[in-house]
Design a protein around this motif. Structure first.
Motif, mmCIF file in Angstrom:
data_model
loop_
_atom_site.group_PDB
_atom_site.id
_atom_site.type_symbol
_atom_site.label_atom_id
_atom_site.label_comp_id
_atom_site.label_asym_id
_atom_site.label_seq_id
_atom_site.Cartn_x
_atom_site.Cartn_y
_atom_site.Cartn_z
ATOM 1 N N ALA A 116 0.824 -1.207 0.000
ATOM 2 C CA ALA A 116 0.000 0.000 0.000
ATOM 3 C C ALA A 116 0.861 1.261 0.000
ATOM 4 N N ILE A 117 1.949 1.259 0.767
ATOM 5 C CA ILE A 117 2.810 2.448 0.815
ATOM 6 C C ILE A 117 3.405 2.736 -0.553
ATOM 7 N N HIS A 118 3.896 1.707 -1.228
ATOM 8 C CA HIS A 118 4.464 1.903 -2.562
ATOM 9 C C HIS A 118 3.401 2.304 -3.573
ATOM 10 N N ALA A 119 2.242 1.642 -3.524
ATOM 11 C CA ALA A 119 1.188 1.921 -4.510
ATOM 12 C C ALA A 119 0.688 3.354 -4.404
ATOM 13 N N LYS A 120 0.599 3.869 -3.195
ATOM 14 C CA LYS A 120 0.161 5.260 -3.024
ATOM 15 C C LYS A 120 1.103 6.217 -3.731
ATOM 16 N N LYS A 121 2.362 5.843 -3.800
ATOM 17 C CA LYS A 121 3.372 6.688 -4.444
ATOM 18 C C LYS A 121 3.329 6.554 -5.961
ATOM 19 N N PHE A 122 3.493 5.313 -6.479
ATOM 20 C CA PHE A 122 3.681 5.189 -7.926
ATOM 21 C C PHE A 122 2.396 5.384 -8.724
ATOM 22 N N THR A 123 1.227 5.154 -8.114
ATOM 23 C CA THR A 123 -0.018 5.345 -8.873
ATOM 24 C C THR A 123 -0.349 6.821 -9.061
ATOM 25 N N GLN A 124 0.319 7.692 -8.329
ATOM 26 C CA GLN A 124 0.038 9.123 -8.438
ATOM 27 C C GLN A 124 1.036 9.866 -9.318
ATOM 28 N N VAL A 125 1.986 9.145 -9.892
ATOM 29 C CA VAL A 125 2.973 9.799 -10.748
ATOM 30 C C VAL A 125 2.309 10.197 -12.069
ATOM 31 N N PRO A 126 2.318 11.494 -12.423
ATOM 32 C CA PRO A 126 1.689 11.929 -13.676
ATOM 33 C C PRO A 126 2.618 11.668 -14.867
ATOM 34 N N LEU A 127 2.171 10.826 -15.792
ATOM 35 C CA LEU A 127 3.016 10.452 -16.927
ATOM 36 C C LEU A 127 2.396 10.786 -18.281
ATOM 37 N N GLY A 128 1.069 10.846 -18.343
ATOM 38 C CA GLY A 128 0.408 11.123 -19.611
ATOM 39 C C GLY A 128 0.476 12.590 -19.983
ATOM 40 N N PRO A 129 0.063 12.945 -21.202
ATOM 41 C CA PRO A 129 0.137 14.334 -21.674
ATOM 42 C C PRO A 129 -0.695 15.302 -20.842
ATOM 43 N N GLN A 130 -1.744 14.801 -20.208
ATOM 44 C CA GLN A 130 -2.565 15.626 -19.334
ATOM 45 C C GLN A 130 -2.360 15.253 -17.864
ATOM 46 N N GLY A 131 -1.201 14.638 -17.586
ATOM 47 C CA GLY A 131 -0.901 14.256 -16.218
ATOM 48 C C GLY A 131 -1.533 12.948 -15.782
ATOM 49 N N GLU A 132 -1.931 12.115 -16.758
ATOM 50 C CA GLU A 132 -2.576 10.850 -16.423
ATOM 51 C C GLU A 132 -1.598 9.869 -15.781
ATOM 52 N N SER A 133 -2.149 9.000 -14.953
ATOM 53 C CA SER A 133 -1.383 7.895 -14.390
ATOM 54 C C SER A 133 -1.221 6.803 -15.430
ATOM 55 N N LEU A 134 -0.086 6.113 -15.380
ATOM 56 C CA LEU A 134 0.155 4.986 -16.273
ATOM 57 C C LEU A 134 -0.903 3.904 -16.090
ATOM 58 N N PHE A 135 -1.434 3.789 -14.898
ATOM 59 C CA PHE A 135 -2.284 2.656 -14.556
ATOM 60 C C PHE A 135 -3.687 2.762 -15.130
ATOM 61 N N ALA A 136 -4.038 3.947 -15.609
ATOM 62 C CA ALA A 136 -5.319 4.107 -16.289
ATOM 63 C C ALA A 136 -5.331 3.393 -17.644
ATOM 64 N N LEU A 137 -4.164 3.046 -18.162
ATOM 65 C CA LEU A 137 -4.075 2.389 -19.464
ATOM 66 C C LEU A 137 -4.382 0.897 -19.392
ATOM 67 N N PHE A 138 -4.269 0.310 -18.198
ATOM 68 C CA PHE A 138 -4.530 -1.119 -18.068
ATOM 69 C C PHE A 138 -6.022 -1.390 -17.976
ATOM 70 N N GLN A 139 -6.444 -2.480 -18.582
ATOM 71 C CA GLN A 139 -7.848 -2.863 -18.455
ATOM 72 C C GLN A 139 -8.158 -3.293 -17.028
#
Length: 212
Positions: A116-139
């Motif tokens: 949980a500690i790690h997930a809170k960090k990496f899921t909030q990293v803005p990577l997309g052109p509009q600041g999207e998370s990488l994880f929104a790309l997964f089904q």
């Protein structure tokens, strides 16, 4: 394998997100009244000190107290979390666009041993052109701490197979851990052992050959 395109199942650490466990071992050593970085590493592995937490069997506070006791840590919660997060490096440059392109060609999913500690960090990293998370790309994403299971337990793969209603032979799984790949293969999944130094290029090469 089926002639149709396979579904792709990705590990996270050292596949899409570079990590350096030694940074966390060193950071914990800096907070320890007793143990060197090498001793922290050995204790963590010998006693599987993270396994219960990554399986969702400990709360954040229970995990902090557990490691404080086992590693002789003298630190605040904030110092603990900073040390535990030290292993997370920067995402590969261009990984969002790379994965977005793959998502247009394949069904993509994520299966990660994490906390949980790690997930809170990496899921909030803005990577997309509009600041999207990488994880929104997964089904769909599967994190061990939500499942109560960790790789290489074969039951974690059975869970994914059943949850997605997929045949194992129609899944390609990318992971940098030999034992995780071998256990996936035992349930019929096509496992590909990833070299962290060239993970995205290796996956591209594999998929090019697969689809040619």
């Amino acid at each position: 394998m089926s002639t149709s395109k396979p579904s792709l199942l990705f590990d996270l650490g050292n596949v899409l997100l570079p990590i350096d466990l030694d940074k966390t071992y060193q950071a914990f050593s800096n907070l320890s009244d007793q143990y060197s970085s090498q001793e922290v590493k050995e204790l963590t592995h010998i006693h599987s000190l993270w396994s219960a937490y990554e399986s969702g069997l400990q709360s954040d506070e229970e995990f902090r107290e557990f490691l404080r006791a086992n590693l002789a840590l003298n630190c605040t919660d904030e110092q603990f979390d900073q040390a535990f997060l030290a292993l997370l490096l920067d995402f590969h440059p261009g990984v969002y666009e790379w994965l977005e392109n793959l998502s247009k060609q394949f069904s993509i999913y994520l299966l990660s041993n994490t906390s949980a500690i790690h997930a809170k960090k990496f899921t909030q990293v803005p990577l997309g052109p509009q600041g999207e998370s990488l994880f929104a790309l997964f089904q769909k994403t599967y994190f061990s701490f939500n499942l109560g299971l960790i790789k290489p337990d074969v039951n974690i793969y059975y869970h994914v197979i059943q949850d997605l209603s997929l045949k194992p032979e129609n899944i390609v799984f990318f992971d940098d851990n030999f034992h995780n790949i071998e256990s996936a293969k035992r349930v019929g999944i096509n496992g590909v052992l990833i070299d962290p130094s060239c993970s995205l290029n290796q996956i591209d090469s594999y998929l090019l050959q697969l689809c040619s």
